[in-house]
Design a protein around this motif. Structure first.
Motif, short mmCIF file in Angstrom:
data_model
loop_
_atom_site.label_atom_id
_atom_site.label_comp_id
_atom_site.label_asym_id
_atom_site.label_seq_id
_atom_site.Cartn_x
_atom_site.Cartn_y
_atom_site.Cartn_z
N ALA A 1 -5.23 7.02 0.62
CA ALA A 1 -4.58 5.75 0.96
C ALA A 1 -4.93 4.77 -0.15
O ALA A 1 -6.10 4.65 -0.52
CB ALA A 1 -5.05 5.23 2.32
N MET B 1 0.85 -1.19 0.00
CA MET B 1 0.00 0.00 0.00
C MET B 1 0.88 1.24 0.00
O MET B 1 2.07 1.18 0.34
CB MET B 1 -0.92 0.01 1.23
CG MET B 1 -1.77 -1.23 1.40
SD MET B 1 -2.81 -1.20 2.88
CE MET B 1 -4.10 -0.09 2.35
N CYS C 1 -3.00 4.29 5.69
CA CYS C 1 -3.14 3.00 5.00
C CYS C 1 -3.59 1.91 5.96
O CYS C 1 -4.37 1.02 5.58
CB CYS C 1 -1.83 2.62 4.33
SG CYS C 1 -1.42 3.64 2.89
#
Length: 284
Positions: A274, A8, A80
Motif C-alpha cells: 500500500a 494512494m 490503503c
C-alpha cells in the motif's frame, strides 16, 4: 472549506482517499467521485474512497468507482485504508479492523520506519451461491460455464467461473492474457445479462500451479492496473477448476499479490503493498 484528500494506490490501482474523521463532505458523493477521479480535469484515479468512524471497527470504508457508482468492496483499497489509519494515527497498531460492504475485515500490517508498507488482509470466505454472487449462470458456483460475450464486431465464447468476494467477479482462464482483447470485450462482459448487478471481469493465464498472470476490467472504472478482490477470485477459480494450487502468486500489470485459500470453508488471504503518493486540498 477545501476538502483534504490523500492519493494512494495498491499496485497502481489508485484512489483518492478522504478521511471524514475531522471534516465533512461538501455535497453529494457521486458527482464528487466523478470529478475527483477525472484524469484530465480532476486529481485522476480509479475512484473515491471515504474513511469514516465506525462503531464496529477502527474505521469504516466506502468506495465509489470513477463513474460515481458505489462498490461493495475493494481489496487494494482496503489495504490503503489500513495504511492510512495507521500512518495518520487513527489506530496506531499493527492489526486493524475495517468495516466494509463485505463486513468487518481484519488486516495485519508490516511496519517499516514507522509506516505501514505491506498489508495482509483476511478477505473473508468466498460467496459461491449463484443467487448471492449474483449471476443467472448455472451452478453453485458456476464453474467453466461457456458463455458467448461480444457484439457484431467481436464475439468470444468464454468459459466463465463466477465468484463473489463481497462484489461479483467473472474469471476466464486463457492461453495468452496479454493478447486477449480486454479493451473490446471488457465493457460488453461487464454488462452481460447473466450478471444483474454487472460484474468485474478477469482473464488469467496459468504459468505454473502456484503462479498466474491476470488482467482486469473493473466494473464502473474500466481497465485497472490491479484488483485485489479480483485476484482473490482468480485464486478461488483456480482451485475450483483444478488449475492452480491453493496458494499462488498473481502477477498483475501493477505488480504482484500473494493469495491463499487454505480450504473450501476458509477465508481468502491477500498480501500486498500500500503506497501513499501525495496529499492536497480539493476546492469546495
Amino acid at each position: 472549506m477545501p476538502l483534504r484528500f490523500t492519493k494512494m494506490h495498491g499496485l497502481g490501482n489508485d484512489y483518492v482517499y478522504v478521511s471524514l474523521f475531522d471534516q465533512q463532505l461538501p455535497g453529494a458523493i457521486a458527482p464528487l467521485a466523478r470529478a475527483m477521479s477525472d484524469r484530465h480535469f480532476g486529481i485522476g484515479s480509479d475512484g473515491l474512497i471515504l474513511i469514516l468512524p465506525s462503531e464496529r471497527a477502527d474505521a469504516q470504508m466506502r468506495m465509489f468507482n470513477a463513474d460515481g457508482s458505489e462498490g461493495e468492496m475493494c481489496g487494494n483499497g482496503v489495504r490503503c485504508v489500513a495504511k492510512y489509519v495507521y500512518d495518520h494515527g487513527i489506530a496506531r497498531k499493527d492489526q486493524v479492523t475495517i468495516e466494509t460492504g463485505r463486513g468487518v475485515l481484519t488486516l495485519d500490517l508490516e511496519i517499516e520506519s514507522g509506516k505501514a508498507r505491506r498489508v495482509r488482509v483476511d478477505m473473508g470466505t468466498p460467496i459461491l451461491q449463484s443467487s448471492d454472487i449474483p449471476t443467472t449462470l448455472p451452478g453453485d458456483p458456476p464453474v467453466d460455464v461457456p458463455v458467448e460475450v461480444g457484439d457484431e464486431r467481436l464475439k468470444l465464447v468464454l468459459p466463465q467461473t463466477a465468484v463473489s468476494m463481497g462484489n461479483p467477479h467473472a474469471v476466464a482462464f486463457v492461453d495468452d492474457v496479454v493478447g486477449f482483447p480486454l479493451e473490446q470485450i471488457g465493457p460488453l462482459w461487464e454488462t452481460d445479462s447473466h450478471y444483474p448487478r454487472k460484474v468485474n471481469v478477469h482473464v488469467a493465464q496459468v504459468l505454473r500451479p502456484d503462479e498466474v498472470r491476470m488482467r482486469t476490467w473493473e466494473r464502473g472504472s474500466g481497465i485497472t492496473l490491479a484488483c485485489g478482490t479480483g485476484a482473490c477470485a482468480v485464486c478461488v477459480a483456480g482451485v475450483l477448476t483444478k488449475r492452480t494450487d491453493r496458494k499462488i502468486l498473481a502477477h498483475l500489470p501493477g505488480g504482484d499479490l500473494e493469495l491463499e485459500w487454505p480450504s473450501d470453508d476458509a477465508s481468502v488471504f491477500m498480501t500486498g503493498p500500500a503506497t501513499e503518493v501525495f496529499s492536497g486540498e480539493w476546492p469546495a
